[in-house]
Motif scaffolding. Structure first.
Motif, mmCIF file in Angstrom:
data_model
loop_
_atom_site.group_PDB
_atom_site.id
_atom_site.type_symbol
_atom_site.label_atom_id
_atom_site.label_comp_id
_atom_site.label_asym_id
_atom_site.label_seq_id
_atom_site.Cartn_x
_atom_site.Cartn_y
_atom_site.Cartn_z
ATOM 1 N N ALA A 64 35.915 32.796 41.534
ATOM 2 C CA ALA A 64 35.563 34.061 40.905
ATOM 3 C C ALA A 64 35.924 35.210 41.845
ATOM 4 N N ASN A 65 36.319 36.344 41.279
ATOM 5 C CA ASN A 65 36.699 37.507 42.089
ATOM 6 C C ASN A 65 35.603 37.927 43.067
ATOM 7 N N GLY A 66 34.354 37.719 42.700
ATOM 8 C CA GLY A 66 33.253 38.106 43.576
ATOM 9 C C GLY A 66 33.315 37.456 44.940
ATOM 10 N N ASN A 101 36.618 29.199 29.050
ATOM 11 C CA ASN A 101 35.166 29.057 29.163
ATOM 12 C C ASN A 101 34.472 30.228 29.845
ATOM 13 N N THR A 102 35.215 31.189 30.358
ATOM 14 C CA THR A 102 34.605 32.373 30.965
ATOM 15 C C THR A 102 35.587 33.540 30.899
ATOM 16 N N GLN A 103 35.054 34.710 30.719
ATOM 17 C CA GLN A 103 35.890 35.910 30.644
ATOM 18 C C GLN A 103 36.032 36.605 31.991
ATOM 19 N N ILE A 104 35.296 36.129 33.007
ATOM 20 C CA ILE A 104 35.315 36.829 34.290
ATOM 21 C C ILE A 104 36.674 36.683 34.968
ATOM 22 N N PRO A 105 37.076 37.713 35.707
ATOM 23 C CA PRO A 105 38.337 37.608 36.439
ATOM 24 C C PRO A 105 38.196 36.646 37.614
ATOM 25 N N ALA A 106 39.282 36.006 37.929
ATOM 26 C CA ALA A 106 39.309 35.046 39.021
ATOM 27 C C ALA A 106 40.292 35.515 40.090
ATOM 28 N N CYS A 107 40.308 34.786 41.188
ATOM 29 C CA CYS A 107 41.255 35.079 42.256
ATOM 30 C C CYS A 107 41.758 33.758 42.828
ATOM 31 N N LEU A 108 42.867 33.851 43.526
ATOM 32 C CA LEU A 108 43.438 32.701 44.211
ATOM 33 C C LEU A 108 43.307 32.925 45.710
ATOM 34 N N TRP A 109 42.761 31.950 46.387
ATOM 35 C CA TRP A 109 42.700 31.937 47.848
ATOM 36 C C TRP A 109 43.783 30.977 48.317
ATOM 37 N N PHE A 110 44.688 31.439 49.152
ATOM 38 C CA PHE A 110 45.667 30.566 49.792
ATOM 39 C C PHE A 110 45.246 30.421 51.243
ATOM 40 N N LEU A 111 44.951 29.205 51.630
ATOM 41 C CA LEU A 111 44.410 28.904 52.952
ATOM 42 C C LEU A 111 45.386 28.043 53.745
ATOM 43 N N THR A 112 45.350 28.188 55.060
ATOM 44 C CA THR A 112 46.135 27.326 55.943
ATOM 45 C C THR A 112 45.469 27.306 57.301
ATOM 46 N N ASN A 113 45.697 26.259 58.040
ATOM 47 C CA ASN A 113 45.178 26.212 59.407
ATOM 48 C C ASN A 113 46.294 26.440 60.431
ATOM 49 N N GLN A 133 46.498 43.502 36.302
ATOM 50 C CA GLN A 133 47.079 44.120 35.107
ATOM 51 C C GLN A 133 48.179 43.265 34.486
ATOM 52 N N MET A 134 48.402 42.095 35.022
ATOM 53 C CA MET A 134 49.478 41.236 34.527
ATOM 54 C C MET A 134 49.003 40.400 33.342
ATOM 55 N N GLY A 135 49.942 39.748 32.706
ATOM 56 C CA GLY A 135 49.633 38.856 31.608
ATOM 57 C C GLY A 135 49.690 39.565 30.273
ATOM 58 N N LYS A 136 49.509 38.768 29.240
ATOM 59 C CA LYS A 136 49.473 39.345 27.895
ATOM 60 C C LYS A 136 48.406 38.636 27.088
ATOM 61 N N MET A 137 47.808 39.365 26.192
ATOM 62 C CA MET A 137 46.766 38.811 25.334
ATOM 63 C C MET A 137 47.434 37.972 24.244
ATOM 64 N N VAL A 138 46.958 36.751 24.047
ATOM 65 C CA VAL A 138 47.487 35.885 22.995
ATOM 66 C C VAL A 138 46.529 35.802 21.818
ATOM 67 N N THR A 139 45.267 36.113 22.073
ATOM 68 C CA THR A 139 44.275 36.290 21.017
ATOM 69 C C THR A 139 43.421 37.471 21.456
ATOM 70 N N ARG A 140 42.455 37.783 20.656
ATOM 71 C CA ARG A 140 41.569 38.902 20.986
ATOM 72 C C ARG A 140 40.803 38.644 22.282
ATOM 73 N N LYS A 141 40.605 37.365 22.634
ATOM 74 C CA LYS A 141 39.801 37.011 23.806
ATOM 75 C C LYS A 141 40.566 36.327 24.924
ATOM 76 N N ASP A 142 41.781 35.901 24.682
ATOM 77 C CA ASP A 142 42.480 35.067 25.657
ATOM 78 C C ASP A 142 43.782 35.688 26.144
ATOM 79 N N ARG A 143 43.941 35.665 27.458
ATOM 80 C CA ARG A 143 45.129 36.196 28.121
ATOM 81 C C ARG A 143 45.876 35.044 28.786
ATOM 82 N N ILE A 144 47.179 35.185 28.885
ATOM 83 C CA ILE A 144 47.980 34.231 29.655
ATOM 84 C C ILE A 144 48.845 35.016 30.626
#
Length: 187
Positions: A64-66, A101-113, A133-144
């Motif tokens: 999650a973005n948080g 299953n959730t509308q909250i924005p997510a993030c990607l963590w790229f980790l390395t040692n 701001q990327m992606g496009k809505m494919v339904t009223r609720k879903d983005r890809i």
């Protein structure tokens, strides 16, 4: 696989899970960056994944973005330690509505040692990408994210890692030095 270490790890753990049994792992050896809060497993996942990497290993984790800005229950201190120990390679903020299953924005963590592995020496640097701001809505609720969106993100990361024509792009990507992240309270 208690003794197994891996070159690559990809994970999409449950976001913000509160009933992960954290009270049972108070003195776990995996908590190199601080003890994760009992009420949220995000930093337990991150530290477990880092613990399971072989030297030079790399990981990609969806959270999650948080997780990029939370400071409750010591999470801010754990993120600070991860930045200080230079294990966060790149952060990608994604748009909301990507998951069914959730509308909250997510993030990607790229980790390395090892930021000297595969590509140029990236020690003391972290790449930030704002793909909200990327992606496009494919339904009223879903983005890809489109193939072009994914290519733009991937090409930016590869270019940054290898210094092939990488440039900061206002509002999209930025190569932050440790001192800049520190000035921004490790958020």
């Amino acid at each position: 696989h208690p003794d197994q270490k891996f070159d690559y790890i990809l994970a999409n753990p449950p976001f913000n899970i509160s009933d992960w049994g954290g009270e049972k792992y108070e003195n776990d050896q995996r908590w190199v960056y601080g003890r994760p809060p009992v009420g949220n497993a995000n930093y337990a996942w991150l530290q477990h994944i880092l613990w399971k990497l072989r030297p030079g290993g790399e990981a990609g984790v969806v959270l999650a973005n948080g997780s990029m800005s939370s400071s409750t229950s010591g999470e801010g201190k754990m993120r600070e330690e991860m930045v200080r120990k230079d294990v966060i390679e790149a952060m990608v903020a994604l748009p909301g509505q990507l998951f069914l299953n959730t509308q909250i924005p997510a993030c990607l963590w790229f980790l390395t040692n090892d930021k000297t592995n595969s590509g140029r020496d990236r020690r003391g640097e972290t790449l930030f990408i704002d793909a909200r701001q990327m992606g496009k809505m494919v339904t009223r609720k879903d983005r890809i994210l489109t193939d072009e969106d994914i290519s733009k993100i991937a090409d930016t990361v590869h270019s940054w890692r290898n210094e092939n024509d990488y440039e900061n792009v206002l509002g999209f990507c930025y190569n932050a030095q440790f001192e800049e992240i520190e000035k921004n309270s490790f958020v």
